[in-house]
Scaffold this active site. Structure first.
Site, short mmCIF file in Angstrom:
data_model
loop_
_atom_site.label_atom_id
_atom_site.label_comp_id
_atom_site.label_asym_id
_atom_site.label_seq_id
_atom_site.Cartn_x
_atom_site.Cartn_y
_atom_site.Cartn_z
N TYR A 134 0.80 -1.22 0.00
CA TYR A 134 0.00 0.00 0.00
C TYR A 134 0.83 1.28 0.00
O TYR A 134 0.29 2.37 -0.21
CB TYR A 134 -0.95 0.02 1.21
CG TYR A 134 -2.20 -0.80 0.98
CD1 TYR A 134 -2.14 -2.19 0.95
CD2 TYR A 134 -3.43 -0.19 0.81
CE1 TYR A 134 -3.29 -2.95 0.74
CE2 TYR A 134 -4.58 -0.93 0.59
CZ TYR A 134 -4.50 -2.31 0.56
OH TYR A 134 -5.64 -3.04 0.35
N LYS A 185 2.92 -15.16 3.20
CA LYS A 185 3.16 -15.96 2.00
C LYS A 185 4.67 -16.20 1.94
O LYS A 185 5.35 -15.89 0.95
CB LYS A 185 2.63 -15.18 0.77
CG LYS A 185 2.59 -15.97 -0.52
CD LYS A 185 1.65 -17.16 -0.52
CE LYS A 185 1.85 -17.98 -1.79
NZ LYS A 185 1.17 -19.28 -1.74
N ASP A 242 -6.59 -7.04 4.10
CA ASP A 242 -7.71 -6.47 3.35
C ASP A 242 -8.59 -7.60 2.79
O ASP A 242 -9.82 -7.59 2.95
CB ASP A 242 -7.16 -5.61 2.20
CG ASP A 242 -8.25 -5.03 1.33
OD1 ASP A 242 -9.26 -4.56 1.88
OD2 ASP A 242 -8.11 -5.08 0.09
N ASP A 246 -12.61 -9.13 4.27
CA ASP A 246 -13.86 -9.24 3.49
C ASP A 246 -14.39 -10.67 3.57
O ASP A 246 -15.60 -10.90 3.73
CB ASP A 246 -13.63 -8.89 2.01
CG ASP A 246 -13.86 -7.40 1.70
OD1 ASP A 246 -13.57 -6.57 2.58
OD2 ASP A 246 -14.30 -7.08 0.58
C1 IPM Z 1 -10.61 -1.19 2.79
C2 IPM Z 1 -10.57 -0.79 1.34
C3 IPM Z 1 -9.33 0.03 1.04
C4 IPM Z 1 -8.14 -0.87 1.33
C5 IPM Z 1 -9.25 0.59 -0.40
C6 IPM Z 1 -10.42 1.49 -0.70
C7 IPM Z 1 -7.97 1.30 -0.69
O1 IPM Z 1 -10.66 -1.92 0.53
O2 IPM Z 1 -10.64 -0.30 3.66
O3 IPM Z 1 -10.65 -2.39 3.08
O4 IPM Z 1 -7.70 -1.66 0.47
O5 IPM Z 1 -7.62 -0.78 2.44
MN MN Z 2 -11.12 -3.74 1.63
#
Ligand code: IPM
Ligand code: MN
Ligand code: NAD
Length: 351
Positions: A134, A185, A242, A246
């Protein structure tokens, strides 16, 4: 008297933060934490209007003149490349050095999981939030040609790894969790892997009561679907965190319900739902406000208002139990109906 910067942002961010604020207003009436909400117009509209994403003065004010930030989401199809989202969201994470991205995923009703036999899922993801891929180190060479070269470096520092590992172990001790799992990884990315495994081991040595293990991220993605209740605290880098957060959210009720805290412990804190601005459903009242309201729970805990946090959490669970759900959870309520129901429940509980 806590000052809270409220940044709805873009898309469904505006819709879910409206409901989070509605709940905070009832919290104020019932628990009187004395929160002052300061509304900030940051996002695509402002950027398209005057070409500014966020200024240095605004960063300074958010850092020094506020006790917490509550954010909706950033990202808008009218801004190709979403420069504003990177400047504002990643800008806040980097400039305020919010190195802990805490993303809990708790299943409070097995019926909410897409898994047949989910077990008792209680996952706390500790995502490193200021390093990894990032940092946008690298660049493009011969852009737009068939010889284009794109380099995107993965930055890992001893100090960065150490502090997120320590945060994960301290959390495990504080919350009575028994195991911390490192996810990396290291087989394909041995330079980063070696650092993470060494530092994770060093920090683990200071917490002898906590068990440890390590998993490759691909196997972890598989095992989170196969037997998620085996895992307690996960510590990992920015990108893997990240992705796994999810996945974890979807295991326990959906992305629309997931909350997160971005923290530099003792200094700064930003709370936001895990989801994005969802342009596919924005403006239609379809957005689930529960992730934003659950982020209010994390914020109230952080501000030391545990009673208020518990009350909001109870009202949130009551909405789920009573079938007051948006379409993503199989319900027929709209965003405002869910928020209004939770606010009313919270207010009734005091009567
Ligand atoms: C999150 C989002 C962000 C990330 C994006 C929008 C840059 O996916 O907050 O999880 O990858 O951190
Ligand atoms: Mn995200
Ligand atoms: P997204 O999280 O916005 O949406 C993914 C899917 O989940 C979509 O189908 C969406 O409709 C659904 N969804 C998300 N939140 C929901 C909710 N509260 N209720 C019901 N359904 C919900 O991810 P995306 O589509 O990949 O990204 C859209 C934009 O948001 C992009 O610009 C992205 O960069 C941005 N984004 C921002 C953040 C943030 O600000 N923290 C996080 C993730 C994505």
């Amino acid at each position: 008297m806590p000052r809270i910067a409220v940044i709805p942002g873009d898309g469904i961010g505006l819709e879910v933060i409206r409901e989070a604020v509605r709940v905070l207003e009832v919290v104020e009436a019932r628990f009187a934490p004395g929160c002052e909400l300061v509304h900030w117009d940051l996002g695509a509209d402002r950027y398209l209007r005057d070409g500014i994403t966020i200024t240095d003065e605004e960063f300074a004010s958010l850092a020094d003149e506020h006790d917490a930030i509550l954010l909706g989401a950033l990202g808008d199809p009218r801004v190709p490349g979403n420069q504003h989202a990177r400047d504002i969201l990643l800008g806040l994470r980097f400039k305020l050095d919010l190195y802990v991205n805490y993303r809990p995923a708790v299943l409070f009703d097995p019926e909410l999981s897409p898994l047949r036999d989910p077990g008792d899922i209680r996952l706390d993801v500790f995502r490193e939030n200021t390093e990894g891929v990032y940092v946008n180190l690298g660049g493009t060479f011969k852009a737009g040609t068939r010889s284009e070269i794109a380099i995107q470096e993965d930055l890992n520092t001893w100090a960065g790894v150490e502090r997120i590992c320590r945060a994960a172990f301290e959390h495990a001790v504080a919350r009575g969790r028994s195991r911390v799992t490192l996810v990396d990884k290291a087989n394909a990315m041995p330079a980063a892997g070696k650092l993470w495994r060494r530092v994770f081991g060093e920090v683990a040595g200071e917490f002898p009561s906590i068990e440890t293990d390590a998993m490759y991220v691909d196997a972890m993605a598989m095992d989170l679907v196969r037997r998620p209740s085996r895992y307690e605290v996960i510590v990992t880098g920015n990108l893997f965190g990240d992705i796994l957060s999810d996945l974890a959210a979807e295991l326990v009720g959906g992305l629309g319900t997931a909350a997160s805290a971005n923290l530099h412990p003792g200094r700064h804190a930003l709370f936001e739902p895990v989801h994005g601005s969802a342009p596919d459903i924005a403006g239609q009242g379809l957005a689930n406000p529960m992730g934003a309201i659950a982020s209010v729970v994390l914020m109230l805990e952080y501000l030391g208002h545990d009673d208020a946090a518990r009350a909001v959490d109870d009202a949130l669970h009551a909405a789920v139990d009573s079938g007051v759900r948006t379409a993503d959870m199989g319900g027929s309520a709209n965003t405002e109906e869910v928020g209004t129901w939770i606010a009313a429940r919270l207010s009734d509980a005091s009567a």
